[in-house]
Design a protein around this motif. Sequence first.
Motif, PDB file in Angstrom:
ATOM      1  N   PHE A  15       0.831  -1.205   0.000  1.00 14.75           N
ATOM      2  CA  PHE A  15       0.000   0.000   0.000  1.00 14.75           C
ATOM      3  C   PHE A  15       0.863   1.252   0.000  1.00 14.75           C
ATOM      4  CE2 PHE A  15      -3.399  -2.725   1.979  1.00 14.75           C
ATOM      5  CZ  PHE A  15      -4.208  -2.715   0.860  1.00 14.75           C
ATOM      6  N   GLY A  16       1.962   1.234   0.720  1.00 10.14           N
ATOM      7  CA  GLY A  16       2.862   2.386   0.745  1.00 10.14           C
ATOM      8  C   GLY A  16       3.437   2.665  -0.622  1.00 10.14           C
ATOM      9  N   HIS A  17       3.785   1.609  -1.357  1.00 12.08           N
ATOM     10  CA  HIS A  17       4.335   1.784  -2.692  1.00 12.08           C
ATOM     11  C   HIS A  17       3.268   2.326  -3.643  1.00 12.08           C
ATOM     12  CE1 HIS A  17       6.823   1.344  -6.136  1.00 12.08           C
ATOM     13  NE2 HIS A  17       6.079   0.401  -6.663  1.00 12.08           N
ATOM     14  N   ALA A  18       2.051   1.910  -3.470  1.00 14.89           N
ATOM     15  CA  ALA A  18       0.969   2.382  -4.333  1.00 14.89           C
ATOM     16  C   ALA A  18       0.723   3.865  -4.168  1.00 14.89           C
ATOM     17  CB  ALA A  18      -0.315   1.614  -4.043  1.00 14.89           C
ATOM     18  N   TYR A  19       0.845   4.364  -2.949  1.00 17.40           N
ATOM     19  CA  TYR A  19       0.609   5.778  -2.699  1.00 17.40           C
ATOM     20  C   TYR A  19       1.838   6.633  -2.980  1.00 17.40           C
ATOM     21  CZ  TYR A  19      -3.778   4.466  -0.608  1.00 17.40           C
ATOM     22  OH  TYR A  19      -5.033   3.977  -0.412  1.00 17.40           O
ATOM     23  N   ALA A  20       2.970   6.003  -3.261  1.00 17.32           N
ATOM     24  CA  ALA A  20       4.194   6.753  -3.500  1.00 17.32           C
ATOM     25  C   ALA A  20       4.333   7.214  -4.943  1.00 17.32           C
ATOM     26  CB  ALA A  20       5.399   5.892  -3.119  1.00 17.32           C
ATOM     27  N   SER A  21       3.409   6.874  -5.804  1.00 18.31           N
ATOM     28  CA  SER A  21       3.541   7.261  -7.200  1.00 18.31           C
ATOM     29  C   SER A  21       3.331   8.766  -7.376  1.00 18.31           C
ATOM     30  CB  SER A  21       2.560   6.482  -8.074  1.00 18.31           C
ATOM     31  OG  SER A  21       1.251   6.868  -7.794  1.00 18.31           O
ATOM     32  N   VAL A  22       4.029   9.312  -8.338  1.00 13.42           N
ATOM     33  CA  VAL A  22       3.977  10.740  -8.652  1.00 13.42           C
ATOM     34  C   VAL A  22       3.366  10.887 -10.039  1.00 13.42           C
ATOM     35  CG1 VAL A  22       5.370  12.805  -9.046  1.00 13.42           C
ATOM     36  CG2 VAL A  22       6.015  11.206  -7.242  1.00 13.42           C
ATOM     37  N   ASP A  23       2.244  11.594 -10.130  1.00 12.25           N
ATOM     38  CA  ASP A  23       1.582  11.804 -11.409  1.00 12.25           C
ATOM     39  C   ASP A  23       2.256  12.944 -12.153  1.00 12.25           C
ATOM     40  OD1 ASP A  23      -0.098  12.049 -13.566  1.00 12.25           O
ATOM     41  OD2 ASP A  23      -1.885  12.530 -12.406  1.00 12.25           O
ATOM     42  N   VAL A  24       2.779  12.639 -13.325  1.00 15.36           N
ATOM     43  CA  VAL A  24       3.515  13.625 -14.109  1.00 15.36           C
ATOM     44  C   VAL A  24       2.624  14.801 -14.534  1.00 15.36           C
ATOM     45  CG1 VAL A  24       3.164  12.591 -16.374  1.00 15.36           C
ATOM     46  CG2 VAL A  24       5.264  13.828 -15.935  1.00 15.36           C
ATOM     47  N   ASN A  25       1.312  14.591 -14.594  1.00  9.12           N
ATOM     48  CA  ASN A  25       0.409  15.652 -15.029  1.00  9.12           C
ATOM     49  C   ASN A  25      -0.012  16.601 -13.911  1.00  9.12           C
ATOM     50  OD1 ASN A  25       0.274  14.996 -17.788  1.00  9.12           O
ATOM     51  ND2 ASN A  25      -1.088  13.302 -17.321  1.00  9.12           N
ATOM     52  N   THR A  26       0.269  16.272 -12.657  1.00  3.33           N
ATOM     53  CA  THR A  26      -0.130  17.146 -11.555  1.00  3.33           C
ATOM     54  C   THR A  26       1.030  17.526 -10.642  1.00  3.33           C
ATOM     55  OG1 THR A  26      -0.714  15.245 -10.171  1.00  3.33           O
ATOM     56  CG2 THR A  26      -2.475  16.232 -11.513  1.00  3.33           C
ATOM     57  N   ALA A  27       2.151  16.862 -10.771  1.00  3.90           N
ATOM     58  CA  ALA A  27       3.272  17.065  -9.857  1.00  3.90           C
ATOM     59  C   ALA A  27       3.981  18.400 -10.088  1.00  3.90           C
ATOM     60  CB  ALA A  27       4.283  15.935 -10.015  1.00  3.90           C
ATOM     61  N   ASN A  28       4.506  18.956  -8.998  1.00  5.61           N
ATOM     62  CA  ASN A  28       5.341  20.148  -9.115  1.00  5.61           C
ATOM     63  C   ASN A  28       6.802  19.711  -9.254  1.00  5.61           C
ATOM     64  OD1 ASN A  28       6.199  19.391  -6.560  1.00  5.61           O
ATOM     65  ND2 ASN A  28       5.105  21.017  -5.509  1.00  5.61           N
ATOM     66  N   GLU A  29       7.709  20.664  -9.340  1.00  2.18           N
ATOM     67  CA  GLU A  29       9.114  20.339  -9.579  1.00  2.18           C
ATOM     68  C   GLU A  29       9.697  19.485  -8.465  1.00  2.18           C
ATOM     69  OE1 GLU A  29      13.397  22.452 -10.645  1.00  2.18           O
ATOM     70  OE2 GLU A  29      11.638  23.697 -10.337  1.00  2.18           O
TER      71      GLU A  29
END
Length: 121
Positions: A15-29
Amino acid sequence: MFRKILVTAAMLAAFGHAYASVDVNTANEDALRGVKGIGPAKAKAILEERAAHGPFKDPADLGKRVKGMGGHTVERLQAEGLAVGPAGAAAGPQVAASSQNKGAAVAANTPKGGATVAVKK
């Protein structure tokens, strides 16, 4: 008992790995730089391309639009936690739907009167 602890730890890690993803379309620098393999220059290039031409549709779109990000690079970044396109956005509804289906299966297998029976293995 040890087996239950081990299974619980494995589930929490998943579950921790699932929530660790970074969405390229919403992420900041800063969020983009948190993905192993994306430095300041690549994060800036991603943000500039997204600002100029809108969100990325899929991993192939990201690879085509951002200079220096070929197919293998995008695959490697996805393995490190970078999410691209609708697949990342659709994960939430799929999880909710599977949870509802599990609840329906439990309700169907519950005896009349609502009592549940515990079975010791």
